[in-house]
Design an enzyme around this catalytic site. Structure first.
Site, PDB file in Angstrom:
ATOM      1  N   ARG A  20       0.799  -1.228   0.000  1.00  0.00           N
ATOM      2  CA  ARG A  20       0.000   0.000   0.000  1.00  0.00           C
ATOM      3  C   ARG A  20       0.834   1.283   0.000  1.00  0.00           C
ATOM      4  O   ARG A  20       0.291   2.373  -0.146  1.00  0.00           O
ATOM      5  CB  ARG A  20      -0.968  -0.011   1.199  1.00  0.00           C
ATOM      6  CG  ARG A  20      -2.155  -0.939   0.968  1.00  0.00           C
ATOM      7  CD  ARG A  20      -3.291  -0.562   1.877  1.00  0.00           C
ATOM      8  NE  ARG A  20      -3.086  -1.056   3.233  1.00  0.00           N
ATOM      9  CZ  ARG A  20      -3.530  -0.432   4.322  1.00  0.00           C
ATOM     10  NH1 ARG A  20      -4.158   0.727   4.222  1.00  0.00           N
ATOM     11  NH2 ARG A  20      -3.323  -0.952   5.513  1.00  0.00           N
ATOM     12  N   GLN A  80      13.568 -13.816   5.203  1.00  0.00           N
ATOM     13  CA  GLN A  80      12.353 -14.616   5.266  1.00  0.00           C
ATOM     14  C   GLN A  80      11.758 -14.668   3.860  1.00  0.00           C
ATOM     15  O   GLN A  80      11.302 -13.660   3.344  1.00  0.00           O
ATOM     16  CB  GLN A  80      11.338 -13.976   6.227  1.00  0.00           C
ATOM     17  CG  GLN A  80      10.067 -14.801   6.380  1.00  0.00           C
ATOM     18  CD  GLN A  80       8.893 -13.969   6.868  1.00  0.00           C
ATOM     19  OE1 GLN A  80       8.899 -12.747   6.807  1.00  0.00           O
ATOM     20  NE2 GLN A  80       7.854 -14.643   7.321  1.00  0.00           N
ATOM     21  N   GLY A  85       3.796 -15.031   7.260  1.00  0.00           N
ATOM     22  CA  GLY A  85       3.109 -14.511   8.444  1.00  0.00           C
ATOM     23  C   GLY A  85       4.084 -14.112   9.539  1.00  0.00           C
ATOM     24  O   GLY A  85       5.262 -14.452   9.497  1.00  0.00           O
ATOM     25  N   THR A  86       3.555 -13.388  10.538  1.00  0.00           N
ATOM     26  CA  THR A  86       4.427 -12.830  11.581  1.00  0.00           C
ATOM     27  C   THR A  86       5.082 -13.922  12.444  1.00  0.00           C
ATOM     28  O   THR A  86       6.225 -13.766  12.879  1.00  0.00           O
ATOM     29  CB  THR A  86       3.634 -11.860  12.478  1.00  0.00           C
ATOM     30  OG1 THR A  86       2.418 -12.506  12.907  1.00  0.00           O
ATOM     31  CG2 THR A  86       3.280 -10.583  11.736  1.00  0.00           C
ATOM     32  N   GLU A 159      -7.294 -12.735  15.898  1.00  0.00           N
ATOM     33  CA  GLU A 159      -7.194 -11.815  14.765  1.00  0.00           C
ATOM     34  C   GLU A 159      -8.604 -11.396  14.335  1.00  0.00           C
ATOM     35  O   GLU A 159      -9.550 -12.190  14.438  1.00  0.00           O
ATOM     36  CB  GLU A 159      -6.460 -12.483  13.607  1.00  0.00           C
ATOM     37  CG  GLU A 159      -4.961 -12.629  13.839  1.00  0.00           C
ATOM     38  CD  GLU A 159      -4.295 -11.301  14.152  1.00  0.00           C
ATOM     39  OE1 GLU A 159      -4.265 -10.428  13.277  1.00  0.00           O
ATOM     40  OE2 GLU A 159      -3.830 -11.124  15.291  1.00  0.00           O
ATOM     41  N   ASN A 174      -4.173  -5.571  20.056  1.00  0.00           N
ATOM     42  CA  ASN A 174      -2.792  -6.051  20.011  1.00  0.00           C
ATOM     43  C   ASN A 174      -1.918  -5.103  19.195  1.00  0.00           C
ATOM     44  O   ASN A 174      -2.189  -4.846  18.027  1.00  0.00           O
ATOM     45  CB  ASN A 174      -2.775  -7.450  19.373  1.00  0.00           C
ATOM     46  CG  ASN A 174      -1.359  -7.975  19.216  1.00  0.00           C
ATOM     47  OD1 ASN A 174      -0.478  -7.675  20.022  1.00  0.00           O
ATOM     48  ND2 ASN A 174      -1.155  -8.750  18.157  1.00  0.00           N
ATOM     49  N   ASN A 231       1.327   2.017   6.855  1.00  0.00           N
ATOM     50  CA  ASN A 231       0.964   1.118   5.760  1.00  0.00           C
ATOM     51  C   ASN A 231       0.786   1.846   4.432  1.00  0.00           C
ATOM     52  O   ASN A 231       0.811   1.228   3.383  1.00  0.00           O
ATOM     53  CB  ASN A 231      -0.333   0.363   6.104  1.00  0.00           C
ATOM     54  CG  ASN A 231      -0.129  -0.550   7.295  1.00  0.00           C
ATOM     55  OD1 ASN A 231       0.684  -1.475   7.244  1.00  0.00           O
ATOM     56  ND2 ASN A 231      -0.815  -0.264   8.382  1.00  0.00           N
ATOM     57  N   TYR A 374      36.555  22.155  -7.177  1.00  0.00           N
ATOM     58  CA  TYR A 374      36.274  21.032  -8.080  1.00  0.00           C
ATOM     59  C   TYR A 374      36.725  21.384  -9.480  1.00  0.00           C
ATOM     60  O   TYR A 374      36.360  22.439 -10.020  1.00  0.00           O
ATOM     61  CB  TYR A 374      34.755  20.774  -8.048  1.00  0.00           C
ATOM     62  CG  TYR A 374      34.294  19.559  -8.796  1.00  0.00           C
ATOM     63  CD1 TYR A 374      34.926  18.330  -8.635  1.00  0.00           C
ATOM     64  CD2 TYR A 374      33.199  19.630  -9.660  1.00  0.00           C
ATOM     65  CE1 TYR A 374      34.474  17.205  -9.308  1.00  0.00           C
ATOM     66  CE2 TYR A 374      32.743  18.517 -10.331  1.00  0.00           C
ATOM     67  CZ  TYR A 374      33.386  17.293 -10.157  1.00  0.00           C
ATOM     68  OH  TYR A 374      32.939  16.189 -10.827  1.00  0.00           O
ATOM     69  N   SER A 410      40.435  42.493  -3.160  1.00  0.00           N
ATOM     70  CA  SER A 410      39.117  42.168  -3.719  1.00  0.00           C
ATOM     71  C   SER A 410      39.226  41.806  -5.182  1.00  0.00           C
ATOM     72  O   SER A 410      40.007  42.407  -5.914  1.00  0.00           O
ATOM     73  CB  SER A 410      38.198  43.381  -3.597  1.00  0.00           C
ATOM     74  OG  SER A 410      37.964  43.646  -2.266  1.00  0.00           O
TER      75      SER A 410
HETATM   76  C1  UD1 Z   1      -0.501  -7.730  13.186  1.00  0.00           C
HETATM   77  C2  UD1 Z   1      -1.071  -8.633  14.294  1.00  0.00           C
HETATM   78  C3  UD1 Z   1      -2.325  -7.995  14.868  1.00  0.00           C
HETATM   79  C4  UD1 Z   1      -2.029  -6.591  15.380  1.00  0.00           C
HETATM   80  C5  UD1 Z   1      -1.380  -5.756  14.263  1.00  0.00           C
HETATM   81  C6  UD1 Z   1      -0.906  -4.437  14.829  1.00  0.00           C
HETATM   82  C7  UD1 Z   1      -0.459 -10.890  13.588  1.00  0.00           C
HETATM   83  C8  UD1 Z   1      -0.959 -12.179  13.008  1.00  0.00           C
HETATM   84  N1  UD1 Z   1      -1.392  -9.938  13.717  1.00  0.00           N
HETATM   85  O1  UD1 Z   1      -1.469  -7.713  12.140  1.00  0.00           O
HETATM   86  O2  UD1 Z   1      -2.825  -8.777  15.961  1.00  0.00           O
HETATM   87  O3  UD1 Z   1      -3.209  -5.983  15.859  1.00  0.00           O
HETATM   88  O4  UD1 Z   1      -0.233  -6.441  13.713  1.00  0.00           O
HETATM   89  O5  UD1 Z   1      -0.466  -3.624  13.780  1.00  0.00           O
HETATM   90  O6  UD1 Z   1       0.691 -10.812  13.954  1.00  0.00           O
HETATM   91  N2  UD1 Z   1       5.851  -9.261   8.487  1.00  0.00           N
HETATM   92  C9  UD1 Z   1       6.972  -9.954   8.118  1.00  0.00           C
HETATM   93  N3  UD1 Z   1       6.813 -11.195   7.552  1.00  0.00           N
HETATM   94  C10 UD1 Z   1       5.606 -11.757   7.346  1.00  0.00           C
HETATM   95  C11 UD1 Z   1       4.461 -11.020   7.723  1.00  0.00           C
HETATM   96  C12 UD1 Z   1       4.613  -9.777   8.292  1.00  0.00           C
HETATM   97  O7  UD1 Z   1       8.096  -9.498   8.280  1.00  0.00           O
HETATM   98  O8  UD1 Z   1       5.567 -12.878   6.848  1.00  0.00           O
HETATM   99  C13 UD1 Z   1       6.001  -7.928   9.093  1.00  0.00           C
HETATM  100  C14 UD1 Z   1       5.426  -6.842   8.201  1.00  0.00           C
HETATM  101  O9  UD1 Z   1       6.451  -6.284   7.400  1.00  0.00           O
HETATM  102  C15 UD1 Z   1       4.898  -5.848   9.207  1.00  0.00           C
HETATM  103  C16 UD1 Z   1       4.585  -6.675  10.443  1.00  0.00           C
HETATM  104  O10 UD1 Z   1       5.257  -7.903  10.288  1.00  0.00           O
HETATM  105  O11 UD1 Z   1       5.897  -4.931   9.578  1.00  0.00           O
HETATM  106  C17 UD1 Z   1       3.107  -6.883  10.696  1.00  0.00           C
HETATM  107  O12 UD1 Z   1       2.558  -7.653   9.646  1.00  0.00           O
HETATM  108  P1  UD1 Z   1       1.121  -7.376   9.068  1.00  0.00           P
HETATM  109  O13 UD1 Z   1       0.845  -8.362   8.018  1.00  0.00           O
HETATM  110  O14 UD1 Z   1       0.970  -5.930   8.729  1.00  0.00           O
HETATM  111  O15 UD1 Z   1       0.232  -7.715  10.345  1.00  0.00           O
HETATM  112  P2  UD1 Z   1      -1.183  -7.121  10.656  1.00  0.00           P
HETATM  113  O16 UD1 Z   1      -2.180  -7.716   9.752  1.00  0.00           O
HETATM  114  O17 UD1 Z   1      -1.109  -5.647  10.725  1.00  0.00           O
HETATM  115 CA    CA Z   2       0.217  -3.898   9.629  1.00  0.00          CA
END
Ligand code: UD1
Ligand code: CA
Length: 454
Positions: A20, A80, A85-86, A159, A174, A231, A374, A410
């Site tokens: 985004r 990664q 996912g996180t 979530e 969270n 974002n 220069y 000068s």
């Molecule tokens: C996440 C949380 C949510 C919380 C929110 C706060 C999870 C599953 N959910 O959701 O509970 O309220 O943050 O903003 O954790 N990232 C990686 N690798 C990945 C996925 C994500 O490095 O595979 C990084 C992203 O770059 C980002 C961060 O983790 O900086 C959060 O990921 P994002 O997908 O934005 O999580 P949310 O859906 O916002």
């Molecule tokens: Ca986010």
């Protein structure tokens, strides 16, 4: 606050695509306060003096890693790929945590506003709980993950996509920041699955898994202003306004004099001493320090420079990287200084360019002086001795040295060394032709009159 003695490892997630942002630049590198977003996260985290700093990269990894080399050379980066996912992201740190005994804290490269105080409070909460999450109560809980509490105990995180109506009604959200023993965290992460609405490995499964394993989880709360994540471009614009507002307020509290702080722009690492005066419309790029009692006058632009006590800079001055302004030195209007030391009490008051140079104590640089540094291929140095006097409109063709107490006339173009105490004159001799100006004027008048008849 009770201190904690467990070593700390920071794990910063910075692998996400940042779609985004609509940009070729990876999201963690977008500038906020003239520093990449991820530098803000690292600054807050490293205030806790972690033993290890691990950054998870993915999207735009090469560029992110190159920047990290500059801003945090101690960081260990782990890629990664793919990004599942996180929870999956944090699990990538397992190898980098090898042999580490202590707490791990998960931070985010796109969430720049967490304060060291809040992060420290999480460490303190760890004294009584195995897993600590950071929560907040926003005006609009929107699509944030929900913290399901039972008193102090965090039962689980749901979530938004996976939540039922009752869970969506919860207003404690969270932030994503987590603190737990590193070994415990890695053990729990190995148990998570992607059996959820997003098909991702959620870090947020950790508290529930901890409870099932007989451990305890809790969540502490911070102010919603700390949890802002970036974002989109619009969010970045709002974050810049928040950052500037915070820095201005901090510096006013720290004793900096500003008549119109709302017009002054700071960088993440701007350092300004007590009783320094910053006039309206001054812009600080990265890496500037201004000592106590210095004065930065209106409409000046500074980056990569140091201004000593009692110095006056501007109005309308430009200090570029490597400008070192000594005590009580003066840099006046429309003066540019780059990679140059202006020693104590020296003056460059008007319309000059001083680059790749040394200007000795009390030297006076006349209006319109240029160090011609220069030649189109290489840069060359100019050295000006103490108490030298450089006449207005002097071109100093580097490499060149002006001696102590020397002078230039000068309009001189100086290409050779000037010995101490010498006066250098290097310009055409003046000739006066009696009456010639009147003659010339009459001739030109006649030509113009003839032309207008055509
Ligand atoms: C996440 C949380 C949510 C919380 C929110 C706060 C999870 C599953 N959910 O959701 O509970 O309220 O943050 O903003 O954790 N990232 C990686 N690798 C990945 C996925 C994500 O490095 O595979 C990084 C992203 O770059 C980002 C961060 O983790 O900086 C959060 O990921 P994002 O997908 O934005 O999580 P949310 O859906 O916002
Ligand atoms: Ca986010």
């Amino acid at each position: 606050m009770q201190a904690t003695s467990r070593p700390l490892a920071l794990i910063v997630l910075a692998a996400g695509a940042g779609t985004r942002m609509n940009s070729d630049l990876p999201k963690p590198l977008h500038p906020l306060g003239a520093a990449p977003l991820v530098a803000h996260t690292i600054a807050a985290g490293t205030a806790l003096e972690p033993a290890r700093l691990i950054v998870i990269t993915g999207h735009g990894a090469e560029q992110v890693e190159a920047t990290l080399q500059d801003i945090a050379p101690e960081a260990v980066t782990v890629r990664q790929s793919p990004q599942l996912g996180t929870g999956h992201a944090v699990l990538q740190a397992a190898e980098a945590l090898d042999g580490f005994d202590g707490d791990a804290m998960v931070l985010y490269g796109d969430s720049p506003f967490f304060t060291p105080e809040t992060l420290q409070a999480m460490r303190i909460a760890r004294n009584a709980h195995d897993v600590v999450m950071l929560g907040f109560r926003p005006d609009d809980p929107g699509r944030y993950g929900r913290l399901v509490m039972d008193g102090d105990a965090l039962q689980k995180i749901v979530e938004y996509k996976d939540a039922d109506a009752d869970e969506r009604a919860i207003t404690f959200c969270n932030s994503g920041v987590l603190c737990a023993d590193a070994g415990t965290l890695m053990g729990l992460l190995k148990q998570i699955t992607n059996d959820n609405a997003s098909g991702e490995y959620y870090l947020t499964d950790v508290p529930e898994l901890a409870n099932k394993a007989g451990l305890t989880a809790t969540a502490i709360a911070c102010d919603p202003s700390e949890t802002i994540g970036i974002n989109s471009r619009a969010e970045l614009v709002r974050a810049e306004a928040q950052f500037q507002a915070q820095r201005r307020a901090e510096l006013v509290d720290a004793g900096v004099t500003m008549q119109a702080p709302d017009t002054v722009h700071f960088a993440l690492d701007t350092h300004i001493g007590r009783d320094a005066v910053i006039e309206p419309y001054v812009v600080f790029g990265p890496d500037v320090s201004v000592e106590s009692g210095a004065q930065i006058r209106a409409f000046s632009h500074l980056e990569g420079c140091h201004v000593s006590a009692g110095a006056v800079v501007g109005p309308y001055a430009r200090l570029r990287p490597g400008a070192e302004i000594g005590n009580n030195a003066k840099i006046g209007n429309f003066v540019e200084v780059k990679a140059a030391e202006i020693s104590e009490g020296a003056k460059v008051n008007h319309l000059s360019y001083i680059g790749d140079a040394f200007v000795g104590e009390r030297a006076n640089i006349g209006a319109g002086t240029v160090t011609c540094n220069y030649d189109g291929f290489m840069k060359h140095r100019t050295t000006i001795g103490a108490d030298a006097f450089i006449g207005s409109d002097t071109m100093l063709v580097a490499p060149v040295t002006v001696g102590i107490e020397a002078m230039t006339a000068s309009g001189s173009t100086i290409t050779d060394h000037i010995p101490n105490g010498a006066l250098a004159i290097s310009r055409a001799k003046q000739v006066n032709k009696t009456g010639l100006a009147v003659k010339l004027r009459n001739r030109l008048k006649a030509i113009k009159a003839a032309k207008s008849k055509d």
